[in-house]
Design an enzyme around this catalytic site. Structure first.
Site, PDB file in Angstrom:
ATOM      1  N   CYS A  34      26.973  80.897  60.649  1.00  0.00           N
ATOM      2  CA  CYS A  34      26.645  81.230  62.037  1.00  0.00           C
ATOM      3  C   CYS A  34      27.702  82.155  62.626  1.00  0.00           C
ATOM      4  O   CYS A  34      28.904  81.843  62.584  1.00  0.00           O
ATOM      5  CB  CYS A  34      26.567  79.924  62.841  1.00  0.00           C
ATOM      6  SG  CYS A  34      26.479  80.180  64.622  1.00  0.00           S
TER       7      CYS A  34
ATOM      8  N   CYS B  26      32.128  78.754  69.413  1.00  0.00           N
ATOM      9  CA  CYS B  26      31.704  77.370  69.169  1.00  0.00           C
ATOM     10  C   CYS B  26      32.758  76.670  68.314  1.00  0.00           C
ATOM     11  O   CYS B  26      33.260  77.252  67.351  1.00  0.00           O
ATOM     12  CB  CYS B  26      30.357  77.354  68.441  1.00  0.00           C
ATOM     13  SG  CYS B  26      29.750  75.670  68.136  1.00  0.00           S
TER      14      CYS B  26
ATOM     15  N   CYS C 146      22.241  83.793  66.966  1.00  0.00           N
ATOM     16  CA  CYS C 146      23.222  83.675  68.040  1.00  0.00           C
ATOM     17  C   CYS C 146      24.596  84.153  67.599  1.00  0.00           C
ATOM     18  O   CYS C 146      25.037  83.898  66.499  1.00  0.00           O
ATOM     19  CB  CYS C 146      23.279  82.235  68.544  1.00  0.00           C
ATOM     20  SG  CYS C 146      23.909  81.050  67.345  1.00  0.00           S
TER      21      CYS C 146
ATOM     22  N   CYS D 202      30.114  76.350  61.878  1.00  0.00           N
ATOM     23  CA  CYS D 202      29.133  76.460  60.786  1.00  0.00           C
ATOM     24  C   CYS D 202      29.337  77.788  60.053  1.00  0.00           C
ATOM     25  O   CYS D 202      29.457  78.836  60.698  1.00  0.00           O
ATOM     26  CB  CYS D 202      27.710  76.344  61.328  1.00  0.00           C
ATOM     27  SG  CYS D 202      27.435  74.794  62.182  1.00  0.00           S
TER      28      CYS D 202
ATOM     29  N   GLU E 150      25.806  85.958  75.063  1.00  0.00           N
ATOM     30  CA  GLU E 150      24.474  86.463  74.717  1.00  0.00           C
ATOM     31  C   GLU E 150      23.371  85.577  75.275  1.00  0.00           C
ATOM     32  O   GLU E 150      23.507  84.353  75.296  1.00  0.00           O
ATOM     33  CB  GLU E 150      24.301  86.442  73.196  1.00  0.00           C
ATOM     34  CG  GLU E 150      25.141  87.433  72.497  1.00  0.00           C
ATOM     35  CD  GLU E 150      24.982  87.319  70.996  1.00  0.00           C
ATOM     36  OE1 GLU E 150      23.996  86.725  70.516  1.00  0.00           O
ATOM     37  OE2 GLU E 150      25.857  87.832  70.306  1.00  0.00           O
TER      38      GLU E 150
END
Ligand code: SAH
Ligand code: SF4
Length: 355
Positions: free
Chosen positions: A126, A119, A342, A123, A92
């Site tokens: 997220c 990632c 994100c 988190c 993205e």
């Protein structure tokens, strides 16, 4: 295959000379790559075909991103793209535009790039963190995200004014490729964006913060803090592990001492989790006296069931920080209805594609 969008200007000089052409051709090549809109070698009209052919024979290509989905917010200020690279990687990239102030004719146009697919930091609030880690992006894949929007903006007589590393992934966990992209995007012979117009956001990779402080770069740094104490922070950032809140604040101080640039602390406000006035007082206490700036981000809801606090709780949190002498702003929300946090669009789209 080597993408020309990963070649630094000094390397381009060597390459062109190695292929038997004069150095000024490197200048022409860079100008065409960064200020026109080539999609393939044959678009480089200023470059003699003998050099183009030599580049192709030596295995060079130009960019590989394809836009597979575009969504624009109702107010037209936020555009989010799903880009696919030749190896089928999906990422993205977002453009956020702000109306021009009276003295400027162009809007501020900030591109938000991804540095990783997924990632590793995990988190909990997220969407990217929840998809796991797939791979690091190459410098050219980071550069291509900016150039893709630069092409779109050029058609409207506008240009990219700012860049934030706040898309998918942890930029300091992909340090070398991220820095190569920064050098390409800021080099006056390449894209030429001002170093001060760039913000790198990190969840707190301390070795990376210290390395960044040692670079000859004027970029801004943001640290995603989200909590004033380790117990709460580890619930939100499960990989925070060895890095305590205190370590992060010390790293920010070192960065300031070395570079003269203050660090911004980002704080995603999550309803009922880290948004009480008690937590705000603790945060004010921890940050007081070091000239810190806090950017509060009322969170975008994601699949994890976390919610954004009511506006009045956000304002109360801000007030406690201000009363505690901590400089604090609330981020203007952009593109919530287009899954602007994100990782959300990619998650939504993959769910749709897989039915
Ligand atoms: N990995 C880096 C940069 C990418 S995330 C970092 O964490 O800083 C960029 C910012 O978006 C971070 O401050 C992150 O906390 C925030 N963010 C992630 N998910 C969010 C959500 N659902 N709502 C609001 N902000 C979010
Ligand atoms: Fe990674 Fe940043 Fe998302 Fe955390 S907030 S999972 S560090 S992208």
């Amino acid at each position: 295959m080597i993408d020309l969008y990963r070649i630094l200007p000094e390397e381009m000089d060597d390459l062109v000379i190695e292929l038997g052409h004069p150095r000024y051709r490197a200048e022409q090549l860079l100008r065409a790559l960064y200020h026109e809109s080539p999609r393939k070698m044959s678009d480089l009209h200023q470059i003699p075909s003998s050099l183009r052919d030599a580049l192709v024979t030596a295995g060079y290509t130009i960019g590989s991103e394809n836009e597979v989905y575009r969504v624009v917010s109702e107010d037209g200020h936020t555009t989010k793209l799903l880009l696919k690279f030749d190896d089928q990687t999906l990422i993205e990239t977002v453009l956020m535009q702000y109306s021009p102030s009276q003295d400027k004719s162009h809007p501020r146009s900030t591109v938000c790039v991804s540095t990783q697919v997924g990632c590793p930091m995990g988190c909990v609030f997220c969407a990217t963190g929840q998809m796991g880690f797939e791979k690091n992006l190459k410098a050219e894949e980071i550069v291509s995200q900016v150039l893709h929007f630069a092409r779109i903006l050029r058609q409207r007589g506008e240009h990219v004014t700012n860049l934030v590393f706040m898309g998918m992934g942890e930029p300091l966990a992909n340090y070398d490729e991220m820095i190569r992209a920064v050098r390409l995007l800021t080099h006056p012979r390449a894209f030429g964006l001002g170093q001060r117009s760039i913000t790198i956001s990190t969840v707190g990779v301390i070795s990376g913060i210290d390395r960044l402080a040692d670079e000859d770069l004027q970029v801004k740094l943001a640290i995603s803090l989200h909590a004033p104490n380790d117990e709460l922070r580890k619930k939100l950032v499960p990989t925070a592990g060895p890095h305590s809140v205190e370590d992060l604040i010390m790293a920010a101080k070192r960065y300031f001492k070395k570079t003269g640039r203050r660090v911004t602390f980002e704080y995603a406000l999550i309803d009922g989790i880290n948004d009480s006035t008690k937590v705000a007082s603790e945060l004010a206490h921890v940050l007081r006296g070091n000239g810190a700036h806090v950017n509060l981000i009322p969170m975008n809801p994601t699949a994890g069931g976390f919610q954004r606090p009511a506006r009045k709780k956000v304002l109360a949190f801000q007030q406690v920080l201000r009363n505690g002498d901590v400089n604090c702003t609330v981020r203007v929300e952009k593109g919530v209805e287009i899954s602007a946090a994100c990782g959300q669009l990619r998650t939504d789209m993959i769910e749709k594609i897989n039915g």
